[in-house]
Design an enzyme around this catalytic site. Structure first.
Site, short mmCIF file in Angstrom:
data_model
loop_
_atom_site.label_atom_id
_atom_site.label_comp_id
_atom_site.label_asym_id
_atom_site.label_seq_id
_atom_site.Cartn_x
_atom_site.Cartn_y
_atom_site.Cartn_z
N TYR A 117 49.14 -68.66 -42.44
CA TYR A 117 48.35 -69.00 -41.25
C TYR A 117 47.33 -70.07 -41.63
O TYR A 117 46.70 -69.99 -42.69
CB TYR A 117 47.61 -67.76 -40.71
CG TYR A 117 46.62 -68.11 -39.61
CD1 TYR A 117 47.01 -68.13 -38.29
CD2 TYR A 117 45.31 -68.46 -39.92
CE1 TYR A 117 46.13 -68.49 -37.28
CE2 TYR A 117 44.41 -68.82 -38.92
CZ TYR A 117 44.82 -68.83 -37.61
OH TYR A 117 43.95 -69.19 -36.61
N GLU A 205 45.37 -75.04 -34.84
CA GLU A 205 45.96 -73.83 -35.42
C GLU A 205 47.44 -74.07 -35.69
O GLU A 205 48.15 -74.66 -34.87
CB GLU A 205 45.78 -72.65 -34.46
CG GLU A 205 46.30 -71.33 -35.02
CD GLU A 205 46.14 -70.19 -34.03
OE1 GLU A 205 45.40 -69.24 -34.33
OE2 GLU A 205 46.76 -70.26 -32.94
#
Length: 393
Positions: A117, A205
């Site tokens: 992530y 992101e």
């Protein structure tokens, strides 16, 4: 301002951030051709909407269809795209109303060794941009923070330099990366942080960020939000805006210079000042009501802007009553009342209206209301106003 995954990846590529090969498709046939042109044994067909959770999301019209699907032939790509395009995708971030899919992104399949992530946000406590990484890729970062906070790594980003090499290596070591993946990480983070700063992003992101079996790091997903206040420095970004993904009332308010956010309640709010607007919504909820919007007309709004604000409020079919809460400083109370009475003439009110006024020219404004002949409910104080609008609907 949000943009689609495929648009973000195009910007990533220009900035030197590695991405998989992908092709945009607007029709099922284009999706099938994209699979063929990519030339691999597998590909991923991705719905393009401004929301996360697409892989787990389903379509209202096709409950068995996922928003992101792995396909092994051009025929499969065509069939899945046919079900996706024009249908409404519901994810954890869209709410039950979902969002219509108008674009598909067909991307090459990869041999993935690890999923990570990556997020970059503006951290107000830190006073700058912050890199967030985790070994738990493909999972909602909120769940990781809740159940495994030790797996979240944070590094401050220098506003001029970006991320320093030692920081990138430190993150890579903590993620357990080594060899080619270690070198790939250092370059990837340098390019990604530079993109964030140069583009005036408020959020970027990548989930998942993947490491291939060859040790190459690639952005398998992309979510980017730009700071609206900095868009004047990036004229080209404005072309990426997809108005179909935004609430029509919010777009209309923005064009008028008003700060408006659509909510799910039935009490319309018109307030001057963001803090006062938040307090107004809190008191409405405290006394049993549900606000339908956040609307701040600001301190310098004119009669035309305020009249348009009332039009926007009354265009919402869910609104069963309107609360006007004005504390006149720069914004004069009589200006609000003038606009309110103009809206009565041009638009018409068919729902209860409660008005609370304090501040500049308040006595003049109250006289205007009292002599208007309109069934307007006056309130003394914010608590009184909240109680009266909840009781009136």
């Amino acid at each position: 301002m949000k943009i689609h995954e495929y648009q973000a990846k195009q910007l990533f590529a220009t900035a030197g951030v590695p991405i998989p090969r992908g092709i945009v498709a607007k029709t099922p046939d284009e999706a099938a051709k994209a699979f063929t042109d990519l030339g691999g044994p597998i590909a991923v067909v991705k719905s393009q909407i401004h929301a996360g959770g697409r892989g787990k999301g389903t379509f209202k019209e096709h409950p068995q269809q996922r928003g992101v699907v792995l396909v092994r032939s051009a025929a499969e790509a065509r069939e899945n795209a046919a079900r996706m395009l024009g249908s409404t995708l519901v994810t954890i971030q869209t709410g039950p109303e979902g969002k219509q899919v108008n674009t598909i992104y067909v991307e090459q399949g990869l041999e993935i060794a690890r999923e990570l992530y990556l997020g970059i946000v503006v951290d107000r406590a830190m006073g700058g941009a912050c890199l967030i990484m985790s070994s738990e890729g493909g999972v909602e970062i909120e769940e990781v923070a809740k159940h495994s906070p030790e797996k979240i790594l944070k590094e401050p980003i220098d506003v001029d330099y970006g991320i320093f090499p030692y920081q990138a290596r430190n993150v890579a070591f903590q993620l357990g990366l080594e060899g080619p993946a270690l070198r790939s990480t250092e370059l990837f983070l340098k390019k990604m942080c530079r993109f964030f700063l140069d583009s005036d992003c408020s959020m970027a992101e990548i989930n998942p960020l993947v490491v291939t079996k060859q040790g190459e790091m690639l952005a398998l997903d992309a979510k980017v939000t730009f700071d609206d206040n900095a868009l004047f420095r990036h004229e080209k970004f404005k072309e990426l805006r997809d108005l179909a993904e935004e609430n029509a009332m919010e777009v209309r308010a923005g064009e008028t210079g008003l700060s408006f956010v659509k909510l799910e309640g039935n009490i319309g709010c018109l307030v001057n000042g963001a803090g006062l607007a938040m307090s107004t919504m809190d008191l409405i909820k405290l006394h049993g009501g549900q606000p339908a919007n956040f609307l701040d007309v600001g301190g310098g709004a004119n009669v035309d802007q305020v009249t348009e604000a009332f039009r926007i409020l009354l265009s919402d079919k869910n609104v069963k009553g309107v609360l006007v809460n004005i504390f006149g400083g720069i914004m004069k109370c009589d200006t609000i009342v003038e606009a309110l009475l103009t809206a009565y003439e041009k638009v018409g009110f068919n729902v209860p209206l409660v008005v609370r006024l304090e501040g500049t020219n308040v006595e003049k404004a109250r006289d205007m209301l009292a002599n208007s002949g309109r069934p307007i409910i006056a309130a003394n104080g914010l608590t009184d106003a909240a109680k009266k609008i909840v009781a009136a609907i």
